[in-house]
Design an enzyme around this catalytic site. Structure first.
Site, PDB file in Angstrom:
ATOM      1  CE1 TYR A 157      31.065  72.730 103.497  1.00  0.00           C
ATOM      2  CE2 TYR A 157      30.180  71.529 101.611  1.00  0.00           C
ATOM      3  CZ  TYR A 157      30.759  71.538 102.879  1.00  0.00           C
ATOM      4  OH  TYR A 157      31.042  70.347 103.503  1.00  0.00           O
ATOM      5  CE  LYS A 178      35.454  75.656  99.264  1.00  0.00           C
ATOM      6  NZ  LYS A 178      34.510  74.867  98.473  1.00  0.00           N
ATOM      7  N   PRO A 215      40.854  71.876 107.351  1.00  0.00           N
ATOM      8  CG  PRO A 215      40.685  69.885 108.557  1.00  0.00           C
ATOM      9  CD  PRO A 215      41.492  71.142 108.454  1.00  0.00           C
ATOM     10  CG  HIS A 266      25.666  65.236 100.881  1.00  0.00           C
ATOM     11  ND1 HIS A 266      26.072  65.192 102.185  1.00  0.00           N
ATOM     12  CD2 HIS A 266      25.371  63.970 100.537  1.00  0.00           C
ATOM     13  CE1 HIS A 266      26.025  63.940 102.624  1.00  0.00           C
ATOM     14  NE2 HIS A 266      25.607  63.182 101.638  1.00  0.00           N
TER      15      HIS A 266
HETATM   16  C1  PHB Z   1      35.389  64.381 105.414  1.00  0.00           C
HETATM   17  O1  PHB Z   1      36.489  63.853 105.603  1.00  0.00           O
HETATM   18  O2  PHB Z   1      34.391  63.711 105.106  1.00  0.00           O
HETATM   19  C2  PHB Z   1      35.250  65.850 105.550  1.00  0.00           C
HETATM   20  C3  PHB Z   1      36.321  66.619 105.989  1.00  0.00           C
HETATM   21  C4  PHB Z   1      36.163  67.992 106.121  1.00  0.00           C
HETATM   22  C5  PHB Z   1      34.949  68.579 105.831  1.00  0.00           C
HETATM   23  C6  PHB Z   1      33.898  67.816 105.382  1.00  0.00           C
HETATM   24  C7  PHB Z   1      34.045  66.445 105.248  1.00  0.00           C
HETATM   25  O3  PHB Z   1      34.786  69.923 105.976  1.00  0.00           O
END
Ligand code: PHB
Ligand code: APR
Length: 390
Positions: free
Chosen positions: A384, A296, A292, A72
């Site tokens: 990120y 990270k 989440p 991505h």
């Molecule tokens: C995911 O579980 O795909 C996920 C969780 C937190 C994020 C991004 C993706 O910030």
């Protein structure tokens, strides 16, 4: 039993550390109190930052990730019924992320360990860490109803937030910091192709929502809910209606499909310092937790394992302990950066039920700034995709 490095916990931190040490010819044993099936199937995060991708690849554990993972190059920030893309490579010298589930990383590392004759003892519960302040620490553990001892040169606790590693440090040495958030995430997996090519982070009056994915056929979606939310209050129809409302954008619609899994993820920030006492080291969730929103948690666990592996290899091969001595400070610098980024993303995107409308206006202003300023977008992008590990 005796080994060079005794590792508690077969999550990403413990498994990656064991793998990197094995590649360097350093003997190690992983003790894991759950079953293999359990650790291979628990649903966790899904975004690997560039450093994590690089270390899996360079250590020979990236083959399946490269086949099935989705690269991505950006994310969408959705607010005020508009979508704004933040591009990663153009702001970070070509870096990006990989959408590949943590549970798949865990499966890959367990499979490689099996192929290479590594030792992971499942259903082995570490009971105590002793003699950490001597040159020969040991782990007492229970396996198949009997108590055993694992003697080591070094013990690494990768045993998660509730593990015994952090508790085994002298409490007078340990400092901790924590922050609670007045919300949690309700997460679903659904058998429906993602309605977007890249992740969507949405700030909406009704609360935060995130559209992520696991594969071209499977979507992963999250909704901000109350910290004590009852999952039973969320039948599938209510979840889809709420997701529709929070992702609302003219000309865009969310595909619905069968929900195959539902769960609540708590939100917390936590850091313990230092990450070392004598011959005992902490890595991953054992030492720090992030909410989440910045994706990270897994990446911090992988970065700790990468730093610690390099330090142990240098001590083992050259008798030089300078990297081991620096581990806690080096790792914590990165941990605090990720703590800040995760807090920043979380507070910018969620609706705090106790906050006033002024706070909401500030959120929108910050989102607009990122959407319109190259400097602000670059700052989000470099955090990120992940800052350098060392
Ligand atoms: C995911 O579980 O795909 C996920 C969780 C937190 C994020 C991004 C993706 O910030
Ligand atoms: N004995 C043996 N194993 C233990 C013990 C014990 N006393 N206590 C805990 N464990 C095991 C747990 O069963 C778990 O499998 O330690 C493992 C810790 O793994 P994780 O919780 O996955 O932690 P970590 O490897 O640091 O990975 C952090 O996981 O929680 C997510 O979002 C977080 O993505 C981040 C990642």
């Amino acid at each position: 039993m005796r080994t060079s490095v005794g590792i508690i916990g077969a999550g990403p931190a413990g498994l990656l550390l064991a793998h990197l040490l094995r590649q360097a010819g350093i003997e190690n044993v992983v003790l894991e109190n759950r079953t293999r099936d359990y650790v291979e199937h628990r649903q966790r995060a899904g975004v690997l930052e560039q450093n994590t991708v690089d270390v899996l690849r360079s250590s020979g554990a990236g083959e399946r990730m490269d086949r099935l993972g989705l690269r991505h190059d950006g994310i969408e920030l959705r607010f005020a019924r508009e979508g704004h893309r933040v591009d990663f490579p153009s702001h970070t010298g070509g870096r990006s992320v990989m959408v590949y589930a943590q549970t798949e990383v865990v499966k890959d590392l367990i499979a490689i360990s099996e192929q290479q004759g590594g030792t992971i003892r499942f259903e082995a519960e570490a009971l105590a860490i002793e003699k950490a302040d001597t040159g020969s620490p040991l782990i007492r553990y229970r396996h198949e109803g009997a108590e055993h001892t694992l003697e080591c040169d070094i013990v690494v606790a990768c045993d998660g937030f509730h593990g015994i590693g952090r508790q085994s440090m002298p409490q007078s040495l340990l400092r901790t910091w924590s922050h609670e958030y007045p919300f949690a995430w309700l997460g679903i997996l659904a058998d429906v192709p993602p309605s977007c090519d890249e992740l969507i982070y949405a700030n909406h009056e009704r609360g935060f929502a995130l559209h992520s994915m696991r594969s071209p056929q499977v979507s992963r979606l999250y909704l901000q809910v109350a910290p004590d939310e009852d999952l039973n209050a969320w039948p599938d129809d209510r979840i889809w209606a709420e997701l529709d409302a929070r992702f609302e954008l003219p000309g865009w619609s969310l595909e619905h499909g069968p929900i195959t899994e539902k769960g609540i993820t708590p939100m917390r920030s936590f850091v313990a310092e230092p990450l070392r006492y004598g011959r005992l080291f902490l890595a991953g969730d054992a030492a720090h937790i992030v909410p989440p929103t910045g994706a990270k948690g897994l990446n911090l666990a992988a970065a700790d394992a990468t730093l610690l592996a390099a330090a142990i290899i240098q001590a083992h091969d050259k008798g030089d302990e300078s990297l081991l001595d620096a581990y806690s400070e080096t790792a914590l610098r990165r941990v605090w950066r990720a703590e800040h980024f995760s807090y920043f993303m979380t507070t910018m995107l969620h609706r705090d039920p106790h906050a006033d409308d002024f706070a909401h206006r500030l959120q929108l202003s910050n989102l607009r700034y990122i959407a319109s300023s190259e400097a602000a977008a670059a700052s989000l992008a470099e955090n990120y995709v992940g800052l350098p590990v060392g």
